[in-house]
Each structure stands twice: as C-alpha cells, then as structure tokens.
Enzyme design. Sequence first.
Site, PDB file in Angstrom:
ATOM      1  N   LYS A  12      -7.642 -19.645 -20.160  1.00 45.70           N
ATOM      2  CA  LYS A  12      -7.371 -18.172 -20.648  1.00 45.70           C
ATOM      3  C   LYS A  12      -6.898 -17.212 -19.925  1.00 45.70           C
ATOM      4  O   LYS A  12      -7.360 -17.434 -18.542  1.00 45.70           O
ATOM      5  CB  LYS A  12      -8.689 -17.632 -21.590  1.00 45.70           C
ATOM      6  CG  LYS A  12      -9.146 -18.652 -23.001  1.00 45.70           C
ATOM      7  CD  LYS A  12      -9.788 -17.981 -23.847  1.00 45.70           C
ATOM      8  CE  LYS A  12      -9.670 -18.721 -25.151  1.00 45.70           C
ATOM      9  NZ  LYS A  12     -11.020 -18.269 -26.069  1.00 45.70           N
ATOM     10  N   ARG A  62     -15.815 -25.495 -25.019  1.00 43.41           N
ATOM     11  CA  ARG A  62     -14.712 -26.107 -25.786  1.00 43.41           C
ATOM     12  C   ARG A  62     -13.385 -26.039 -24.770  1.00 43.41           C
ATOM     13  O   ARG A  62     -13.348 -24.770 -24.453  1.00 43.41           O
ATOM     14  CB  ARG A  62     -14.458 -25.018 -27.060  1.00 43.41           C
ATOM     15  CG  ARG A  62     -13.244 -25.358 -27.927  1.00 43.41           C
ATOM     16  CD  ARG A  62     -13.365 -24.199 -29.113  1.00 43.41           C
ATOM     17  NE  ARG A  62     -12.122 -24.635 -29.908  1.00 43.41           N
ATOM     18  CZ  ARG A  62     -10.885 -24.145 -29.959  1.00 43.41           C
ATOM     19  NH1 ARG A  62     -10.672 -23.353 -28.769  1.00 43.41           N
ATOM     20  NH2 ARG A  62      -9.976 -24.437 -30.581  1.00 43.41           N
TER      21      ARG A  62
END
Length: 812
Positions: A754, A787
């Site tokens: 991210k 995740r």
Amino acid sequence: MRYHEAANFLFDLRRFSPRPGTEATRELLGYVDDPQESLTAVQIAGSNGKGSTARMLETVLREAGLDVGIYTSPHLDDVRERARVNGRKLSKAALVEFVERIEPYVTENAAAGDAPTFFETLTAMALWEFGRREVDVAILEVGIGGRHDATSVVDPVASAVTSITLEHTDFLGETIEEIASDKAAVAPAKAPLVTAATGDALAAIRGEAGEVCRVGTDDDAAVTVGAAGRDGLEQLVTLSGTDWAFEARLPLLGAHQARNAGVAAALARQVADVDDTDLEGGLRRATWPGRFEVLDREPLVVLDGAHNPGGCEQVDETLSTFEYDDLHLVVGAMCDKDHRGMAAALPEPDTVITTRPDVGRAEDAGVLARAFVIETDADVETRSTVADALDLALESAGPNDAVLVVGSLYAVREARSRWTRPKIPKRVESLPEAQAVLEDAHVTDTDAWETRTQGVHRVLKTRLQPREARTLEDALRSVGGECAVSAVDDSDRERVDIVLMGTHAQFERVVGRLDDRADVGSSLAAELREALSVDTVPNDHGLPWEDGTAVMGILNVTPDSFHDGGEYDALADALDRAEEMIEAGVDIVDVGGESTRPGADPVSVETERERVVPVIERLADRDVTVSVDTRKVDVAEAALEAGADILNDVSGLEDPGMAHLAAEHDASIVVMHSIDTPVDPDHEVHYDDIVEDVLAELTERVLLAEKAGLDRSRILVDPGMGFGKSAAENFELLDRLEELRGLGCPVLIGHSHKSMFGLIGREAGERYEPTIAATALAADRGADVIRVHDAAANVAAVHVARTAADPDSSGK
C-alpha cells in the site's frame, strides 16, 4: 485549552435552568457569525419518534449522496455524538475550538446573570459545526415543543411533527391541542408541514400550520404507510404517495417506526431529489440505539428509551410480535414522568426490577416500584444501579424469556454499556508512554505526572458511570494498584474515561472482590477478566486465527486491482495462483472480483458473481479456508453457497444484510473501517486519536453483526489501512495494533504493497520488502490475520515472529 476543560465548561452550563425562547441562542450564534443563516435546515418535532425520524431522514439523504449534519438529544455515551456530520460525531478538537471561541461571551453574560443554557449552547455548537463543514442539509431534532425551542433559530425548508402526547405541560400547555399548536410552530414557510398526528392533535396542527402533508395508514393520507410484518429483526413496510411507491426493509421495529419512515420519506422528497433506491437503501441503514433495540436472543433482550405512556404503548405493541414465556422488566425513569401511566401501558410483566439511573433527575427506585405494585400483579424488586438490576433480570430469565429495559434513555445507556463498553489494552513500556495514555483519558496534568510511574505494566482504559469508577478506583488502590479518572465531571451525570494500572496479581484480586460488590455488578468483573486475560479459557471453534497469526492470501480475479490486477482474471490462472498460495502455507484464500482502488470502475453484481463463484467452487474442497472480498449481499450469498467460509466486507457492513447473511450461514465476517469505498484520495479526515476513533466507529458495526447472531470470535475487525487515513496514521495503527483488541474481536491487518510505504520513500513497485517487514511487526504485535499478496515470504515472516515469541512452536 485541554479537552476536559472545554467539556467541563459546557457541562457547567447545566446549572442554568431550561427556558423558553430563541433570543439567547440567536445572540450566541451572532457572536460566531450566524452560521444558521447559510444552512438548509429541517426541523423535526414531536412527543415520540422525532429522533428515529431524524435518523431515517439522515440515512436517506446520505444514500442520495448528500453531506448531512444531524443534531439530536440526549446523548447515550459522549456529548459529542449530539452533533454528527455524515455519521461521524463532533471531534474533540472542534469542541475545544468552539468553547475557546465562545468562552469570553458566555463568561460576560454569566456575570450579567444571562448565560446561555446547556441546550442553547449545544444547539449553537451544532449549527456552528454544520456551517463550517458546509453540509448540504442540517437536520435538527427539536428539544421541547417547537415555538420557543432553541432549534427554532433556523428558517427551515421542511419540518415535521411526528406524534403528540401529553408532556411538558408546564412549558407547552395542559391539553393535547395546546401542545400540538406549540409544536406545529416549526412549520416551514414554503412547504406543507409533515405529520403523522391524528384526531384533535391533527386539527390543532392544521389550525397553526395551515397546509399539512399527512402520513397515515388510510388511503386518504398524502403518504400511505403499510406494514407487512416483521422478518427477523427487520420489518417490511410499504410507502406510497401521489405518484410514487416503494417497499423497504426497516431495522427500526414497530408500527410507529413505519409511520416515522413515512414522515422521513416525505421530508426527503421535499428536501432533495431522491428516488426509490435512495429511500429503500437509506431506510435499511437507519439504526438508532436504544429504540426497541434487540441485543440478545436467548433470552430476548430489548432496550427502549420509552419515557411516557404513549411510548410505552408502542413498546407493548412491538414486543407482542415476539414469542416469549416470562417478561422481566428493568425500569429506570425520571422524577417528572407519569410512572403509573407508564406501568399500565407496558406489557404485563412477571417480574419488575426498578432502579435509579445515575442522573440527578432520576426517580427513587422505591417510589418507582410503588407504581408497578399498584398497576401490575408482578413481583417487584429494587436495585441501586441499572447494572445490578439488569444482572438480576438476566440471571432470573430463562432462555425463552424476555428482558426489557425501559423508562428513559438514561437507563438504556447504562444498560447498553454491557455490550458497548470499550476495554482497550494499552501497550506501555516507558514513563512518557504512560503519561501519554493518562493525558489521552483527559486526567489533569498533576494526576498524569503523579500516577505515571504506576503505568508501566498492565494498563486498561475503559468508560464507566462515576459510581462504578469510584468503586473500582477504591478496589484497585486497596491492593496496591493505581487508577486515574477523567477530569470531565458533571455531578455524576456523564460516563467518564478511567485508566486502570496494576500488576496481573493485583487485577486478579480486584476482579475477585468485584464479584461480591452490589454497586458495580458481576458483569463488569467478567469484562475485566476477559480484557486482562485473568482466569479466561481460550476460544476453540476451529477458526484459523485461534492458534496464532493466520495468513490470508489475496486472489484478485479482476482486471484493475492496484497491485496485481489482470494477472489472475482467467479461471485457470486464478486456480494456479490459489494452488501456489496453498502450497506456500496460507491459511485463508481471499477471492475478490471488484477493485476498491481510487478511480476503480464499479462492477455489476452479475459480473462480480461470474468472476468469483467458479473459483470458490473449485477451492471449496481444498484444505484451506475460503473468503470472499465483496460489499454486495447478492455476491456474498452466491459465494457462501459455493463454499466460502468468510465474508470480507470492505464497506464495514454498509449493507446490514451482510451480517444477517453471515449469521444464517454460520460464516465469519470481516468488518473494515472505511470512510470511502472505493478510496477517495482527496478526502481529508480528521481523527482525534486514530486508534480510539477507529474503535469507536467500529463499535456499532460490530454490535450490528453481534445482534444478527454472530459471536465476536467470528467478527474480525480491520482498521482499514489506506482507507481514509494518512500514511503516518497507517503506521500508527500498525504500532498500536494491540489496542485494536478493545472490541473483543480478532484483528485483521491489510497493508500489502500500500501507498503508506511512501512515507519511507518506497513507491509503487518498491514495496515488497517493507510489506514483509510490516507483516513480521504485525504478527509480533498480535495480529490475528495478515492479508497479503506475496504468500511464501509473508508466511515465513509470520513463522519467524511466532517462533521468536515461542521457540517451542517452531515447525508447528
């Protein structure tokens, strides 16, 4: 000015008695540049249902894409919840800014004997916040009456009077007609007043307001309401007007709420260009705490803030749609209410436990008990606190019985804390960290300095009634522990932050003593045991995260996901990728068919279903847990039927049907904190404290899933890294991950590749290594699920962290 100083300044205004009239509020608003003059405002008055109607109107307008402010009273937990914008309560920083601005004005007027009251000041604060946030619509729940209420400083574009009963006769008049006329004074100048009133009240409203838009169950009503019955914890309603009609599922139960939905729909159509989809979706999302709120099933536990005979009759009508054996009432009411009328209107109880909520206006439990002795044949007992009364009711109730907490929102808020009270473990390893935790609980600087040395061990922050806080403070100090209580103080009316500090042994002794204390109840002791892991037994439901951090591998069967879009959108490629992750040792495969990256194109239900279902069907027989990443109920249902075990909802249960679906299939669910889905990179969000604000905003979502029938061991909370947070805030979430356990749920962390890693100079395509490092850190901090995209490397990172914590676990 510190937050506790600003809050106390507001609470101190409660010493000034309520008064009719708008002049004081108007003058205060003038001091802050008249924000109300630029607002598109809606006023909602009425004896019962005005708060629920305001909430339904808010969710419908937000469903239509508007920015909406809503002002309601009283508050259940925090004074800041009275003023919300797009569902988020007023920030602490905003409250401090407002008080700093008005303090000279209020002080000068107080010296002259003309200080604004608490309600007048909070009304001004809400309008100030709505003005500076430039909301599209400001919804105002009227306090008392209408003509002389502080909210009537606005010039509304639409208004409503929900219902009329005898109330506040000293202010509004002694007859239904006088009260109705006073409330009808909120009528707008250029639109019909919307009302669900009937009979003499309706006639008086027409006499005051002129043209009205009547909501009713008859064909002559301008808005006709039909109720098709209850389906679980939702009711099916039909609403129709001159040239429109639709059906909706309403989570607020009761025929009165169906009428309120009709009022909200009529107002929405006056205020904005809403269509049937907006109305259906908005009403489905309209939850309202403490209004026939079902919090448990065995026994049935219902909380309702009904505080007059009319409201109690509505509770009776709604409860009659449920089946139960014996009824156990817990009742706490204010001293100025019709106690005998309420007792006669409520459903016939088998046992009644009266109590006194922790607020100055509350009626004595013995006085209240006498009303129920006269009006019912029930066995009547008294208890000194709402918590003890609820404990007794729950202990007495069988699995097929019903427990109803009623009488006031003050009683409801104390009872509701059994399910909502935060219990946040704090990671404190140094004196500065201890002092920061204390300051965050708004204790005084002196207390923070004097007690910080006691904080470098076991620390827990929670919120309690002042009476409970004092009891726990005495108990912990008696065994050598320490306790600091918030300086926010309003004569025992407000729940306060409290920070508990001690060794494990000290807490063991304290919770043992609390079991025998009548003034706090055994439920608090049980909650502390759970939060501090004192004499608790680990869960064993066969879930992949119960034996340590589980790895969830991301399988995007999309053409446009931010990291690996287009690589696995063919079925064969997706299955090969899944097989690779399983071989690498992932515990969960998360299959997603729609991207939530900024600028992602929306995907239809049919397209998303065609992408994910074939993959899930092939994986269902493999020795791996299968998750589906979707925010659409229809896709989720198809995935569960295909063999999925987990619903991963990035919208944070924006559609309540997700929770019910998971419960029906005995599935687990991921509830993510998300301000915008898909991500809006231009939306700047203010957080007072990123972790505690995320927890506060997830509390109701988790409770929604729990009320649907899911155990908290199956409700995973995801703080939503990358969704409405800055890079620094994402890193803070990672660092303070242990505090996310404050809701008693497993914690999922999704950080893979991210943009947060831009903070350390890593651009897209350069985030593999920092992802692996963050995975190891998250596993060390106690994340239950990680995740990630890169299965093998992240599985290895988790194994390293697990082995470092417990070398004997190596190879397991």
